[in-house]
Every structure is written in structure tokens, then in C-alpha cells.
Design a protein around this motif. Structure first.
Motif, PDB file in Angstrom:
ATOM      1  N   GLY A 184      21.230 -15.839 -27.053  1.00 23.73           N
ATOM      2  CA  GLY A 184      21.702 -17.205 -26.887  1.00 23.73           C
ATOM      3  C   GLY A 184      22.988 -17.555 -27.580  1.00 23.73           C
ATOM      4  O   GLY A 184      23.436 -18.694 -27.506  1.00 23.73           O
ATOM      5  N   GLY A 185      23.627 -16.591 -28.259  1.00 25.53           N
ATOM      6  CA  GLY A 185      24.845 -16.906 -29.003  1.00 25.53           C
ATOM      7  C   GLY A 185      26.051 -17.201 -28.137  1.00 25.53           C
ATOM      8  O   GLY A 185      26.947 -17.942 -28.542  1.00 25.53           O
ATOM      9  N   TYR A 186      26.080 -16.668 -26.906  1.00 25.64           N
ATOM     10  CA  TYR A 186      27.215 -16.886 -26.003  1.00 25.64           C
ATOM     11  C   TYR A 186      27.082 -18.267 -25.347  1.00 25.64           C
ATOM     12  O   TYR A 186      27.018 -18.391 -24.131  1.00 25.64           O
ATOM     13  N   ALA A 187      27.053 -19.300 -26.136  1.00 23.44           N
ATOM     14  CA  ALA A 187      26.829 -20.650 -25.606  1.00 23.44           C
ATOM     15  C   ALA A 187      27.386 -21.670 -26.592  1.00 23.44           C
ATOM     16  O   ALA A 187      27.782 -21.332 -27.706  1.00 23.44           O
ATOM     17  N   GLU A 188      27.413 -22.921 -26.157  1.00 16.76           N
ATOM     18  CA  GLU A 188      27.902 -23.987 -27.022  1.00 16.76           C
ATOM     19  C   GLU A 188      26.854 -24.416 -28.039  1.00 16.76           C
ATOM     20  O   GLU A 188      27.185 -24.952 -29.093  1.00 16.76           O
ATOM     21  N   LYS A 189      25.569 -24.183 -27.711  1.00 18.69           N
ATOM     22  CA  LYS A 189      24.482 -24.525 -28.625  1.00 18.69           C
ATOM     23  C   LYS A 189      23.438 -23.422 -28.573  1.00 18.69           C
ATOM     24  O   LYS A 189      23.279 -22.744 -27.548  1.00 18.69           O
ATOM     25  N   VAL A 190      22.702 -23.272 -29.671  1.00 21.87           N
ATOM     26  CA  VAL A 190      21.622 -22.289 -29.691  1.00 21.87           C
ATOM     27  C   VAL A 190      20.525 -22.782 -30.627  1.00 21.87           C
ATOM     28  O   VAL A 190      20.805 -23.391 -31.666  1.00 21.87           O
ATOM     29  N   ALA A 191      19.275 -22.544 -30.244  1.00 19.73           N
ATOM     30  CA  ALA A 191      18.123 -22.871 -31.083  1.00 19.73           C
ATOM     31  C   ALA A 191      17.626 -21.594 -31.730  1.00 19.73           C
ATOM     32  O   ALA A 191      17.553 -20.545 -31.085  1.00 19.73           O
ATOM     33  N   VAL A 192      17.273 -21.678 -33.006  1.00 19.23           N
ATOM     34  CA  VAL A 192      16.882 -20.484 -33.759  1.00 19.23           C
ATOM     35  C   VAL A 192      15.846 -20.867 -34.801  1.00 19.23           C
ATOM     36  O   VAL A 192      15.902 -21.965 -35.366  1.00 19.23           O
ATOM     37  N   PRO A 193      14.872 -19.990 -35.076  1.00 14.17           N
ATOM     38  CA  PRO A 193      13.933 -20.268 -36.160  1.00 14.17           C
ATOM     39  C   PRO A 193      14.660 -20.474 -37.482  1.00 14.17           C
ATOM     40  O   PRO A 193      15.617 -19.751 -37.801  1.00 14.17           O
ATOM     41  N   ALA A 194      14.216 -21.439 -38.259  1.00 17.09           N
ATOM     42  CA  ALA A 194      14.914 -21.803 -39.495  1.00 17.09           C
ATOM     43  C   ALA A 194      14.986 -20.642 -40.482  1.00 17.09           C
ATOM     44  O   ALA A 194      15.926 -20.555 -41.283  1.00 17.09           O
TER      45      ALA A 194
END
Length: 417
Positions: A184-194
Motif C-alpha cells: 500500500g505504500g505506492y499511494a497518497e494514504k496508507v493504513a498500517v498497524p500502529a
């Protein structure tokens, strides 16, 4: 008389108020009746249209759900109409999409939905992301993301926290961070576990901080946590000019190891030397086994970090000392080989292999905390520096992949949304 006149006037005012209310009520009723009539007419028209469009269809043909929504201000079942649902799910960020498995040309920047923020995660507005060899494999259809992960490329990023989940206490909106991702890094936003988030190291630009998560977690977990490289030992890293290699040289020197590297050009070897490598070997013109034996008095090195795989496997075993440790993290030179167990037994060798992407979130969080405690101080002290070869806008991801596949770069390649 005056009192009587006042009473009569008050009664007259009350009568007029009641008449106005009654008139308003009749007017509202007429408007409601009109709205209901319009609604019924529209629904009848919709039903006729739907019945007409379904004539001649087989029993297995999907039928669109009947229109239900708010018509002329009259609420229906409470479900939004199709246009409203489309607005709610409309794309709100850009990401690089693999349109079909293949070459760099299949990468396209498209509008996609925002990532879903979970209770134990954070949402990051991406400042930069970095390329990794795994991205090329995924683009070709050979390295799918773990179940439940983002379908988009990108195993690390830096940026600013835009939102936090209900269970997150350490991070706050506005924090400048970098993170280890499952995708998901190739994007304007990404969700990731804290647990996979790190504070962007002071003294490093937020963009360049994106070059650290994947390499630092990979090298620390394999070379130090599992292969137990310690001060005074010897360490060989293949691909010394790669992102992994340039980081491994610096952190191994920081912890007191003697560093050997292989690379394929004088320019790359010179760069490795400037980073602190002690012995630099051109694998195109030299036998790295012979050079390692020469430099170690015939003993071999204690630890090898290998990205090549099958092509180097037997030579790696020959290059190891007694009780040596080989860690394989890539198969650029093939995945299938033969092993002479007598060599392993006689030299008491340890052979391991692992990747980061398919580890559990708990395991990744443990590695990230180790990196924070043992690697981040070296970065803050300026002993380990980011090595970035080139920056590309996100829209030029295909060009960035071409550069990585050419192997002409040194260090990391970054993409900027």
C-alpha cells in the motif's frame, strides 16, 4: 366597558391564529399529497421500466436491486439511493495500480478508495515510499500480498499521521513517522498497524525517512537478531551497493564488525568503501570465495547475508568459517540448488532464510521495537545515513521500476505522491 373590549379583541386574535394554523395545515397536507403522488408515479415508472428490461432474460442473469431512496423528500426504507452510495464509496486518493501482471508499463496511477483504518492502526498521509525488489515480483504476479493486506505495491513509507484507531494511544494526528508495510505504500494514504510505525528520525528529512523501515527491519532481524553478528566478527553482504547492502555496511560497522561486500563495478565498490566497507570484491572479475579466504587467513567469514540464492549457495558455504551463519533473503540467482550436508555438518554451519512481508503483525511489531532501540540511535547520531539514488513522482512508478531492474542505481529509489 374597557375590560370587555380587551377580552373581545383577545378572542378575535385567538380565532385568527387558529384560522392561520388550520390554513397552514391544509397547505402542508396538500403539499404532502402532491409529493406522495409524484413518488407513486415515479415508482410505478421504475417498476414498468425494470419489468421491461428483464423480459427475455434467463434465470441466471443478475438483476439490479430495485431503486429505493429518498424521493421528493419522502423517506423510504432508510437505504441510500444508488447515486448516494456511489458518492459515499467514490475514490478519494491516488495509487499505483497493477492493471495486469507484466512489465513496468502495467503500472498506472488511478483513483481508488481510501484505505480502511482499523482500531489498532493509524492512517498515514504518505510523504514518500521506497522501491524494493519484492515490488517487481508482485508486479509480475509472482509475489501476492498477504491476505487482508493492501493490493497495492509498497513495503515502506514515511509521512504524517492523519487519523488513529480507537485502540491506539502512542501515536497522535500530526506525528511525523515512517512505517513497515505489508503493501500500500505506492499511494497518497496508507493504513498500517500502529506497532509497525516508527518516529521519523531527527536529522533526516521526512522524504528520506522512507528509505529506512524495510532495510533496517530486514538487516536487524536477520543479521543481528537471528544470525547474532557481534563486535569483532566478520560479515559478508552480497549486493553491497543495493538498499539492503548500503544499510548493512553502515549498521555492521557501527556495531563493530569487519565488513566484506561484493558488487559489480568500480563505482559501486568505491561507494561501498566510502560507507565503511573493509573488503570490496568485484564479483565479475574476482572469485569471492578465494578473496574471503585470503582476507581471513583461510578461516572464512562468520556471517553472510545473501540476496542471490541458488547461484551463490555452495560458494557461500565454502566462504563461511566454523560455526558460520548464512542467511538467505533473496533468490535473484535462482531458487533451486543442491547441498552437500557433509560441509554443513563438518563446519557446524547454520543456514536460515526468511522474509518480512508474511510475518505476523505481532512479530513485525517486535522487530520494529528492536530497530527503534538499536538502530535509530545510530541514525540520530549520524552514523547511519540514508542512501537515496533518485526520486520519482508517483506517476512515474514505471520509470522507477525500469531503473531498479537495470541495477544501475546505488542505494534506494523513492517515489513521491
Amino acid at each position: 366597558m374597557a375590560d370587555m373590549q380587551e377580552v373581545l379583541e383577545r378572542q378575535e386574535r385567538e380565532i385568527r391564529k387558529r384560522m392561520r394554523r388550520r390554513a397552514a395545515s391544509k397547505r402542508a397536507q396538500r403539499e404532502l399529497d402532491d409529493q406522495l403522488a409524484i413518488a407513486v408515479a415515479l415508482l410505478d415508472e421504475e417498476n414498468r421500466s425494470r419489468r421491461g428490461s428483464q423480459k427475455g432474460r434467463g434465470p441466471n442473469v443478475d438483476r439490479h436491486r430495485h431503486f429505493r431512496g429518498i424521493v421528493c423528500g419522502v423517506p423510504s426504507s432508510g437505504r441510500s439511493n444508488p447515486r448516494e452510495r456511489k458518492r459515499k464509496s467514490a475514490a478519494s486518493m491516488k495509487a499505483v495500480v497493477i492493471t495486469t501482471p507484466g512489465g513496468p508499463e502495467v503500472l498506472q496511477l488511478q483513483e481508488v478508495e481510501d484505505p480502511e483504518l482499523k482500531d489498532n492502526g493509524v492512517l498515514i498521509k504518505v510523504e514518500a515510499t521506497a522501491l524494493n525488489r519484492a515490488d517487481i515480483l508482485q508486479r509480475k504476479g509472482m509475489y501476492p500480498p498477504p491476505p487482508g493486506s493492501s493490493p497495492y505495491l509498497g513495503l515502506e513509507c514515511s509521512g504524517t499521521i492523519e487519523a488513529v484507531g480507537k485502540q491506539v494511544s502512542r501515536w497522535q494526528v500530526g506525528d511525523k513517522v515512517c512505517a513497515l508495510l505489508s503493501g500500500g505504500g505506492y499511494a497518497e494514504k496508507v493504513a498500517v498497524p500502529a506497532g509497525q510505525v516508527l518516529l521519523a528520525p531527527p536529522g533526516v528529512s521526512l522524504q528520506d525517512a522512507a528509505s529506512f523501515p524495510e532495510v533496517s527491519c530486514t538487516v536487524w532481524s536477520t543479521v543481528f537478531m537471528m544470525s547474532r553478528l557481534s563486535a569483532g566478527e566478520t560479515f559478508l553482504v552480497h549486493g553491497g551497493s543495493s538498499g539492503i547492502g548500503t544499510f548493512a555496511i553502515q549498521i555492521a560497522k557501527y556495531w563493530g564488525a569487519k565488513v566484506f561486500v561484493t558488487a559489480g563495478s568500480k563505482e559501486k565498490l568505491a561507494f561501498c568503501k566510502n560507507l565503511g566497507a573493509d573488503v570490496c570484491i568485484n564479483y565479475k572479475t574476482e572469485d569471492f570465495v578465494a578473496r574471503v579466504k585470503e582476507e581471513t587467513g583461510g578461516k572464512g567469514v562468520n556471517v553472510i547475508l545473501d540476496i542471490i540464492g541458488a547461484e551463490y549457495f555452495r560458494r557461500n558455504l565454502k566462504s563461511l568459517s566454523f560455526d558460520g551463519r548464512l542467511f538467505v533473503i533473496g533468490t535473484m540467482g535462482g531458487a533451486v540448488t543442491e547441498i552437500d550436508l557433509r560441509v554443513v555438518l563438518s563446519k557446524r554451519l547454520t543456514i536460515q532464510a526468511a522474509g518480512l512481508r508474511y510475518r505476523s503483525p505481532e512479530n513485525k511489531a517486535a522487530i520494529v521495537r528492536e530497530v527503534e532501540n538499536n538502530v535509530w540511535p545510530a541514525i540520530v547520531a549520524g552514523k547511519v545515513k540514508p542512501v537515496v539514488y533518485k526520486y520519482f513522482p508517483l506517476s512515474e512508478a514505471a520509470e522507477a521500476h525500469l531503473l531498479m531492474e537495470s541495477s544501475k542505481h546505488i542505494g534506494k529509489i523513492l517515489l513521491l505522491p
